[in-house]
Design a protein around this motif. Sequence first.
Motif, PDB file in Angstrom:
ATOM      1  N   PRO A  30       1.347  -2.307   5.864  1.00  0.00           N
ATOM      2  CA  PRO A  30       1.940  -1.019   5.479  1.00  0.00           C
ATOM      3  C   PRO A  30       3.142  -0.633   6.325  1.00  0.00           C
ATOM      4  CG  PRO A  30      -0.453  -0.853   5.547  1.00  0.00           C
ATOM      5  CD  PRO A  30      -0.091  -2.182   6.139  1.00  0.00           C
ATOM      6  N   ILE A  48       0.809  -1.219   0.000  1.00  0.00           N
ATOM      7  CA  ILE A  48       0.000   0.000   0.000  1.00  0.00           C
ATOM      8  C   ILE A  48       0.846   1.275   0.000  1.00  0.00           C
ATOM      9  CG2 ILE A  48      -1.620   1.372   1.388  1.00  0.00           C
ATOM     10  CD1 ILE A  48      -3.065  -1.196   2.082  1.00  0.00           C
ATOM     11  N   PRO A 102      -6.866   3.700  -1.191  1.00  0.00           N
ATOM     12  CA  PRO A 102      -5.696   3.285  -1.991  1.00  0.00           C
ATOM     13  C   PRO A 102      -5.420   4.189  -3.181  1.00  0.00           C
ATOM     14  CG  PRO A 102      -7.561   1.861  -2.470  1.00  0.00           C
ATOM     15  CD  PRO A 102      -7.981   2.740  -1.323  1.00  0.00           C
TER      16      PRO A 102
END
Length: 417
Positions: free
Chosen positions: A161, A36, A245
């Motif tokens: 992440p 991400i 996103p």
Amino acid sequence: MTSPASGGPSATARKASFGFIFALALMNSVSFGIMIPVLPNLIKEFTGGDTAAASEWNLVFASTWGLLQFVCGPILGLMSDRFGRRPVLLISLFGLAVDFVFMALAPGLWWLYLGRILNGMTAASFSTANAYLADVTAPDQRAKVFGWMGSAFSFGFIFGPFIGGQLGEIDLRLPFVAAAGLTFVNWLYGLFVLPESLAPERRTKAFDWKKANPVGSLVLLRSRPGLLRLASVGFLFQLAHVVLPTIFVLYMGYRYDWGLAVLGWTFLATGVSGVVVQVFLVGPIVKRFGEKTAVILGAAAGCVGFAWYAWAPTGALYLLAVPVFAFTSLMMPGLQGLMTRKVEPSEQGQLQGANQALMGLSSIFGPVIFGEAFAWSIRHEGFHLPGLAIYLAAAMMGLALLLILGAARPPPREPGA
């Protein structure tokens, strides 16, 4: 394994199956979360450091993925009703692993694009996992279990992440190597450990191509009273969340000048907040107030949270909205619980395929809406509002709130349960 009294899965089998599918979803979400904070920056590197151009390329990638989901999601959903959940999960995981390999080795944007195409054709892990859970869980317990499944995604949002941000500081390709390895381990886990949840006698008798297309799968949503309204609420939720996103990494870097390490810590805080709601609050709230109230609270929190994110002039004020936004995690468990009650056991995969098609639509239109809104808002000095795209997401959550407020009370149990 069946219970003599009910003819369905025993309590021991249900617990074991949930443990398997939760672990699979957790590993899958961690591997997805790793990329991400990194993928937008890799795209930005390929575009010569142009933030607006990176946002537009991100739009192309996401829209292509969404289009393929719209076409292929119903096919995979019906396949899971006909042949079982496990084969579809294995196909999905293998496609994701190959996608990560393409990202790790890509010499340019077109290699990344090819990987997204393959993944879009095979991605059905979470929708099939939801059908799996509907197979092994009593209707009145599904919202709680879907909440736990949501926590698997949030755990991935916590650690993925964060890991991706730290590895990305070393090398932008390293996170994709780690994600590919983890996804392949996940595939092996599914191949050798995961049991099948859908007994042969509960499967559809034939694969009907009329139902295995986007239009045919969406017909199911109109065939049950109130199901289309609930699906519309879910679509608006999915569409609004595409903003995350699509622009958030670029948005926070542009507005607050946050690097990968800070982004990793921010995603960590967001994920922890979501897990607290999903693990400790979904079950009690649904038990006390019902699934519809949980959806209402989640939609309201999403509307307020997104609007706050868009307004926050400083990073510190942005972070104050994280606990508010966390209550959005109430929405999908309650919504999934309501929707699975309205279809037969042999239609759970078709229902999730229809939901996957709607997710595909959101992935087609969401990046266009949010990516273009963000690029336009930072390019035009006369209307410089970097949070414009996030305000649009807040408006979508507000519309979802209005729809669920007008929904009828759900039936006490599903047909054929």
